[in-house]
Enzyme design. Structure first.
Site, PDB file in Angstrom:
ATOM      1  N   TYR A 121       0.838  -1.203   0.000  1.00  0.00           N
ATOM      2  CA  TYR A 121       0.000   0.000   0.000  1.00  0.00           C
ATOM      3  C   TYR A 121       0.871   1.250   0.000  1.00  0.00           C
ATOM      4  O   TYR A 121       1.852   1.308   0.730  1.00  0.00           O
ATOM      5  CB  TYR A 121      -0.889   0.009   1.251  1.00  0.00           C
ATOM      6  CG  TYR A 121      -1.820   1.189   1.263  1.00  0.00           C
ATOM      7  CD1 TYR A 121      -3.074   1.085   0.673  1.00  0.00           C
ATOM      8  CD2 TYR A 121      -1.432   2.417   1.796  1.00  0.00           C
ATOM      9  CE1 TYR A 121      -3.915   2.175   0.632  1.00  0.00           C
ATOM     10  CE2 TYR A 121      -2.277   3.509   1.759  1.00  0.00           C
ATOM     11  CZ  TYR A 121      -3.523   3.385   1.182  1.00  0.00           C
ATOM     12  OH  TYR A 121      -4.349   4.466   1.137  1.00  0.00           O
ATOM     13  N   TRP A 123       1.646   5.623  -1.651  1.00  0.00           N
ATOM     14  CA  TRP A 123       1.590   6.712  -2.633  1.00  0.00           C
ATOM     15  C   TRP A 123       2.875   6.833  -3.434  1.00  0.00           C
ATOM     16  O   TRP A 123       3.390   7.924  -3.633  1.00  0.00           O
ATOM     17  CB  TRP A 123       1.279   8.024  -1.930  1.00  0.00           C
ATOM     18  CG  TRP A 123      -0.182   8.225  -1.752  1.00  0.00           C
ATOM     19  CD1 TRP A 123      -1.010   7.557  -0.904  1.00  0.00           C
ATOM     20  CD2 TRP A 123      -1.005   9.179  -2.442  1.00  0.00           C
ATOM     21  NE1 TRP A 123      -2.287   8.031  -1.021  1.00  0.00           N
ATOM     22  CE2 TRP A 123      -2.311   9.035  -1.950  1.00  0.00           C
ATOM     23  CE3 TRP A 123      -0.750  10.148  -3.418  1.00  0.00           C
ATOM     24  CZ2 TRP A 123      -3.381   9.814  -2.407  1.00  0.00           C
ATOM     25  CZ3 TRP A 123      -1.806  10.924  -3.869  1.00  0.00           C
ATOM     26  CH2 TRP A 123      -3.111  10.750  -3.361  1.00  0.00           C
TER      27      TRP A 123
END
Ligand code: MGD
Ligand code: MGD
Ligand code: MO
Length: 787
Positions: A121, A123
């Site tokens: 997970y 960005w």
């Protein structure tokens, strides 16, 4: 073609476009070094973080070489207790990749794919070809699979509850043009769009900003409901209402009670467009539990005076009102409730589906609520593909977990949990691969994560920087930043403004490689290279992705420039879709619910959900309600101050924290903590003091900012300061730099979403008395030569 694209990176002056989460920039490199980055003219509010971006590739915390933890290198998996403490040994790419491939093969053959946690997970950079987590998932899928994580840290609770309530987890918001024309009140409820619209999951032109400027000069009244004064509220001069954290549902209940008592409930809308109001009404009026949810009741819980609850209710009922609700308000215990409650309130107000009325839940993110553009969305590499390698061991346990329960899963293999009407069994994780994410920044309760992180046999982290996560790995691989590789990226997650080219502007720093190259080379070692690359290199994929979009455009009459033109100009902009400027959420449904049903149990807005009720959860009933958090200002057990940890204007989560520009917003070397003047005075604290913030979950040093921009008894450390644990004489760990999650709690929002919790919990703050430890987390990590 390839020649012109990979044009010599060392030539004297080079200009090109770089595509980042903060926007598209024109980058200039002189003699192989970035000398300038400038926003493009189409950017409506260039990010205040561009200076930090220019520093990024050269930050001291940059990972320059593949490295292996000394204990792992010498003793292998038996040394895992020493993660985070050992020295680093520099190895060659060949050695590092061989080591990872042989360990992956061992885990797949001894335990099978259910022992590999590969969700990764985070960005990562926005380019489509070098999308780090996509590449890792693609590789692991080909190798036989991996345990995946469902939901996101962003929207777990709202994304799980709203499909039950309105049939979609992220309903499209009424266009800003309609709001500006029709709304008389705009309520910013638990949201700070000026801060959070700075970034986009892809890249952004910050389309939202001119609308906020128009809102500011209009005669529309704005209201900011938040325990923390927001930048948006200050910009607009909004009225500020500051409830105790986690009590918004009580406030809304008090308002709905007032609507009922004053006869202002819109019975028609409830009748035509909603289902199950009667069950909720019994709860609201106290018929089912003996407690009327009156404004007096709500005032006690929220700390908002009864008069204010009355006047707010009538203001919203008597004026066309758009309620804009963010997502921080659902990153709390029982986070499923606030958005469900807001749709219930908006239903009773009767304004859902009217121009400028109702609720919008994404105005704060990636310019939600702004007009669309007409053009093809680009595709990318598939992450989920059929396995190529034979499965050597059967799958054990659930194929997925709610992603934020991963620490709980590592600690408790075989444990059974409830999730959204299903029962899941945690798999037994032996190997963790993470790229483009920073769990030591994003997971609640970092000290619990530290214990969980000791369980797997092998942990591999790929990142550009020596984050706390990388520091706690066994093998670390250096990835390139966007300035060092080519890529292609859509513009505007919600708005689809066009396509941008990301040009390699400088030669790779150290021995860093692009994620595409890293994962292709791992694929070769695993025997799945052809299936992974499909015979294409990076530029081959970029061209194929562009060409595929161009072809799709043609079939709907849109002519995109040739790839060569696109690549040399750097950007293709799409025209605005004029009709989207008139979009009103739920308009057709309101006019004709029978012919435009929602995808819910009844086709209407579900104020009572028989399906949720059938799960029998004690922490999420069949109708929205207020649950008292386990730690709150109404339930002070050991510590007196409520703790919050929303987004920072100076970072994207933990990204940019290693730059001097971002560090300039620190207090001394440490992350700021906001504390109210009354609470500071009681403790003899002044702005600039280093304070110890503590609870049973951890101890953090932070720099005090005494301000009345927080409600009394509330403190705030913004998310993303890097975690730097230092062992104390008494054996405890002290986070000397200010990671917000050292103090948060790793509990699920409820059994429904099992979402992460960021703004719940209690702490104490005191002036730090001891010898001040130095902050070292941003310094270079020097690898030792091999013995
Ligand atoms: N207390 C608290 N906790 C929170 C939140 C909060 O508000 N408060 N917010 C939550 C939310 S909404 C989210 S989405 C999560 C975010 O959690 P993350 O997305 O994990 O946070 P980032 O710091 O953005 O981590 C991204 C990492 O990817 C690395 N990276 C960037 N580009 C590349 C690349 O090209 N290749 C590779 N390999 N790596 C790259 C960066 O250096 C960085 O370390 O945090 C959640 N946690
Ligand atoms: N600058 C910047 N922008 C970002 C990010 C970033 O890291 N930095 N992260 C991006 C990501 S991944 C996401 S998911 C979005 C998230 O966007 P959000 O989740 O909306 O952002 P947050 O700052 O976590 O929370 C928004 C607001 O909720 C308030 N809040 C928290 N608890 C309560 C409560 O109990 N009651 C009320 N009324 N208010 C409460 C906080 O004070 C904060 O002002 O932002 C994105 N934008
Ligand atoms: Mo997020």
């Amino acid at each position: 073609m390839t020649e012109s694209i990979s044009e010599k990176l060392s030539s004297d002056v080079r200009e090109g476009t770089s595509v980042t989460h903060w926007g598209i920039v024109k980058t200039t490199a002189v003699d192989g070094k970035i000398s300038k980055i400038e926003p493009i003219p189409e950017d409506r509010r260039p990010s205040p973080n561009l200076k930090a971006l220019a520093e990024l590739p050269y930050a001291p915390s940059r990972i320059r070489y593949p490295m292996v933890r000394e204990g792992y290198f010498k003793e292998g998996i038996s040394s895992r207790d020493r993660r985070g403490e050992d020295k680093w040994i520099r190895v060659s790419w060949e050695e590092a990749l061989d080591l990872i491939a042989s360990e992956l093969k061992r885990i797949y053959s001894e335990y099978g794919p259910s022992a590999v946690f590969g969700q990764s997970y985070g960005w990562k950079s926005p380019g489509t070809v070098n999308s780090a987590s996509t590449l890792q998932r693609r590789l692991l899928s080909l190798c036989g699979g991996y345990v995946s994580g469902v939901n996101s840290y962003s929207t777990a609770a709202i994304g799980t509850i709203l499909p039950y309530v309105v049939g979609t987890g992220d309903p499209q918001s009424t266009d800003w043009n309609v709001v500006l024309k029709n709304s008389r009140r705009v309520v910013f409820w638990g949201t700070d769009p000026i801060v959070t619209n700075d970034i986009d999951w892809s890249t952004t032109l910050h389309n939202y900003f001119p609308y906020l400027e128009k809102l500011k000069t209009s005669d529309i009244k704005t209201i900011d409901i938040n325990p923390v004064r927001t930048e948006t509220g200050e910009f607009l001069g909004s009225e500020w209402i500051a409830p105790k954290p986690g009590t918004d549902c009580a406030l809304m209940l008090g308002m709905m009670y007032e609507l009922e008592c004053s006869g202002k409930t819109d019975k028609n809308i409830l009748q035509n467009c909603t289902s199950g109001f009667e069950v909720f009404q019994d709860h609201l009026l106290g018929k089912s539990d003996g407690i009327p949810k009156s404004p007096e009741w709500a005032s006690e819980i929220t700390g908002i005076p009864t008069d204010k609850i009355h006047s707010l209710t009538h203001e919203l009922a008597d004026n066309r009102t758009m309620i804009i609700m963010g997502w921080g308000i659902q990153r709390i215990q029982y986070g499923e409730q606030p958005h469900w409650m807001a749709f219930t309130l908006a239903s009773m107000l009767g304004q859902i589906g009217l121009p400028g009325g109702g609720v919008g839940t994404n105005y704060h993110y990636s310019s939600g609520g702004c007009p669309f553009h007409i053009g093809p969305m680009i595709g990318g590499l598939a992450s989920r593909v059929e396995p190529v390698l034979p499965r050597l061991k059967p799958w054990k346990g659930s194929a997925y977990i709610p992603v934020m329960r991963f620490a709980d899963c590592f600690l408790n293999p075989g444990k059974t949990i409830e999730h959204n009407g299903k029962r899941l069994t945690y798999p037994d994780i032996r190997m963790v691969m993470w790229t483009g994410g920073n769990p030591f920044a994003h997971q609640p309760e970092t000290n619990r994560l530290l214990s969980a992180w000791k369980k797997p046999e092998t942990i591999v982290v790929t990142d550009c920087f020596m984050t706390a996560t990388a520091r706690h790995a066994d093998i670390v691989l250096p990835a390139q930043t966007v300035f060092e590789h080519n890529d292609i990226c859509p513009i505007g997650t919600y708005t689809n403004d066009g396509i941008a080219a990301n040009h390699a502007m400088i030669a790779p720093i150290g021995e860093s490689r692009s994620d595409y190259r890293i994962y292709s080379e791992l694929a070769r070692r695993m025997g799945v290279e052809q299936e992974f690359t499909l015979g294409l290199d990076e530029i081959g994929w970029i061209q194929a992705i562009y060409q595929e979009a161009k072809n799709r455009g043609l079939s709907s009459g849109i002519q995109l420039p040739t790839f060569e033109e696109f690549w040399s100009k750097g950007i293709v902009f799409y025209p605005e879709d004029e009709t989207s400027k008139e979009f009103v959420a739920f308009e057709e449904f309101r006019k004709d619910p029978a012919n435009h049903p929602l995808r819910t149990e009844s086709g209407k807005i579900q104020i009572f959900s028989p399906r949720i009720a059938s799960y029998g959860y004690d922490d999420c009933r069949g109708y929205p309600s207020y649950f008292e958090p386990s730690e709150s200002l109404n339930n002070k057990k050991k510590y007196p101050l409520a703790y919050m940890s929303g987004k920072s204007a100076h970072r994207l989560h933990s990204q940019l924290d290693g730059t001097t520009h971002t560090a300039s917003h620190n207090i001394g070397d440490r992350e700021p903590i906001w504390i109210h003047p009354d609470n500071a005075a009681e403790r003899g604290i002044q702005t600039g003091d280093v304070v110890l913030v503590r609870n049973d979950r951890g101890n953090v040093l932070a720099g005090a900012v005494v301000t009345d921009k927080v409600r009394k008894d509330v403190v705030l450390i913004r998310h993303g300061g890097w975690f730097e644990p230092q062992k104390q004489a008494d054996g405890s760990t002290l986070d000397v730099h200010g990671n917000a999650n050292t103090l948060t709690m790793d509990v699920p929002t409820s059994k429904l979403a099992c979402g992460n919790v960021a703004s719940s919990g209690l702490v104490e703050v005191e002036k730090f008395q001891g010898v001040l430890p130095t902050v070292k987390i941003r310094e270079e990590t020097v690898p030792q030569p091999k013995a």
